[in-house]
Design a protein around this motif. Structure first.
Motif: not given
Lengths: 397, 397
Positions: A374-390
């Motif tokens: 995850x990473x910081x986004x505008x307005x104090x929110x966060x974005x979640x990058x798509x997972x990589x699963x195996x």
């Protein structure tokens, strides 16, 4: 008139309108096509934007258009996200099949974490300087196998091969030191011809977005084969890529300066803008969080990697993928590979629960690894990058 | 009724009906398409065989069909070669533009010549055993850059990069040790899915044909960058491929057993059929023949290379290219790289004439290298593999 729907964004979702990652998905009974994620939905872009460029089984045609079109599409989606989409364009993510989002051209893997390179040096060459003489002068990298880049969720069959033994004569069989490498991957959209270089300041003109990578590694195969020409079968059996590609623009709030580079890099490697990223990764092994590697600690930036990769005039293609190499931080619980977490197999890692204690050094059949970020986004929110699963399935005879 | 023509084969031609190599060519003002060579002509297969599979800018669609179709097309062409072709299908080779024949998937480069590996070991590591411990146990290889595989005749721009210096700190500039590597390349036609292996006995079911390769190498870049992950920018600026792909069937008379392998390889690497080739290469440097490397001396066969490359379950794609690595024989005038011919730059090579004496260690701007090869064919004749040619242009700022 066709019906229209509003997509509700769940509280705390990492997939709000400031993110809008892209994928290739197949709706039930339908052909694969390009989508964008909003909340728990995937928006069919060929329908929503009425553009056949998106009715294709990879992002490549869209990515080849270059940054002005990337920006325009993103702005149209962000405007639409506040209103309604045609109902026919909206699918639940849980109802579609996600595919590899990119037709990969060349795949390059770097080695850009100083903590990872130092750990690997200490484990493999305990009696010498952990960093080799070239490491602080250039982002070390090599070409991997593009044809075995697979989408998140693809089962990983334990590879067989020649394994190093203490006798000096190899034996043959399933890898006994099967490992992960938690990495960030960068996808090239706008290509360059043979002879051109991509300066660090041109990074955003060429790189379309970011995805998570698990660069599965068979350490016993790799240890035996890799001199003098580098890793080959120890890596080439599978490299997993997240199904979602986060556009570079969605990471604007996550950009930070690099840690200091000493010595100062040669002029072609100097970043004019900061291309470090404040991205937190998280590695779950059989459901237990075993590490939280910080991308913010990476020594070399992706703009430097791309400048280096093309300084000899090598061309790039739409769909080329280059990955950061294992992301490790300075702490034990920030290491991005099992090699480091178990210190070469000598310090087992706890992957059990209070009721079912379980310890591991490397991956066993049936184990599953999920890498998220995850990473910081505008307005104090966060974005979640798509997972990589195996998950690991047993070796085949 | 359209007119028909008979193609005359010049005396001693290496392109008689026993050869029939394939290319992609563009006739004047026309779109690229698949052709086959007969004498000094190229036959447009889409016209001659009335099949749209050949009206494409690469051999891939044809190659993907597999060996039964490869054999059928070859037999139809051999039958037609005795009679007449539609005049609209026949072009002079000199009147068409040849293109890269294959859309390359992954490019792998091996290191299969024991004489080359021994020479390189002696030059780079004079104080230790020239062959590393793994060398006789497996065909050492690595992935190269598929996107910079270019067709014969493409100019090669001298690459820039970080060069190793004696001080331990690199400098930056045009490579001063620009080299060639004379190799044979093998093109995969029939692909395999993830998890499958290609046994040595399945070689001819998957490999479509053979082409000549010049794997240009910047030795000063390579020497600095290649630890611990192998060659990268020292190779990725250009790899030249001959415009003609010789079908495997045309090399039937050239097949010979390998020299002895000691120790005996692991079972998965054992060749049931002989896949050595009695192919003579010839390297011309500015018009002077400087070497005649014998492919017959190669330690590892291409069937072993392919079996090794897939023993870990790596998939293959139509268009994947794997090359033998530099072909060198035991004699000085059989060495396949300038590194070896000039013994690391210490023994200049004569590339001049009696009137214009000229000596070289590595390539200078304006130099041209042409690699050709020939092999025995039926009835005591010989076939000529398509040449791979390239000239060096100055580095760009």
């Amino acid at each position: 008139m066709s019906s229209r729907v509003r997509i509700e964004i769940p509280e705390g979702s990492g997939f709000g309108p400031q993110h809008l990652p892209y994928c290739v998905f197949a709706p039930a009974g339908g052909e694969p096509r390009v989508g964008a994620r909003l909340g728990d939905c995937v928006v069919d872009l060929a329908v929503a934007l009425d553009d056949p460029m998106f009715a294709q089984p990879s992002l490549n045609a869209f990515m080849a258009q270059g940054p002005a079109i990337w920006r325009e599409v993103r702005e149209r989606l962000q405007a639409a996200a506040d209103g309604e989409f045609p109902a026919a364009a909206v699918h639940a993510v849980s109802a579609v099949r996600l595919q590899l989002p990119v037709q990969v051209g060349d795949y390059v893997d770097f080695y850009a974490s100083i903590d990872h390179a130092t750990n690997a040096g200490r484990i493999f060459r305990p009696d010498s300087e952990p960093l080799l003489p070239n490491w602080r002068h250039l982002p070390v990298g090599y070409h991997g196998r593009a044809g075995t880049v697979v989408v998140s969720g693809t089962e990983v069959v334990r590879p067989c091969g020649q394994r190093r033994t203490d006798s000096g004569t190899p034996d043959f069989g399933p890898s006994q030191r099967l490992d992960i490498e938690a990495e960030l991957g960068f996808v090239i959209g706008a290509s360059t011809p043979l002879g051109d270089r991509i300066g660090t300041e041109e990074f955003a003109d060429h790189v379309f977005g970011v995805a998570l990578v698990n660069d599965w590694s068979a350490r016993d195969l790799q240890a035996w084969e890799a001199q003098p020409l580098g890793p080959f079968l120890g890596k080439s059996f599978a490299t997993s890529l997240s199904a979602w590609v986060t556009p570079l623009d969605a990471l604007r709030e996550a950009r930070i300066p690099l840690p200091e580079q000493q010595p100062r890099p040669l002029p072609y490697l100097r970043d004019r803008d900061p291309w470090g990223f404040d991205i937190e990764l998280r590695i779950e092994w059989n459901g237990q969080v075993v590490s939280t590697p910080p991308y913010s600690r990476m020594y070399w930036s992706p703009a430097q990697m791309l400048a280096h990769m093309t300084v000899n005039g090598a061309s790039t293609r739409t769909g080329d993928l280059f990955a950061s190499g294992t992301i490790s931080g300075p702490e034990r619980e920030q290491r991005g590979s099992l090699l480091e977490l178990s210190w070469g197999g000598t310090e087992p890692v706890d992957v059990g629960t209070a009721e079912h204690p379980d310890k591991r050094t490397f991956l066993e059949d049936g184990d599953e690894v999920v890498i998220t970020a995850s990473a910081p986004a505008a307005h104090g929110g966060r974005i979640t990058l798509g997972e990589v699963r195996g998950a690991i399935t047993p070796a085949r005879d």
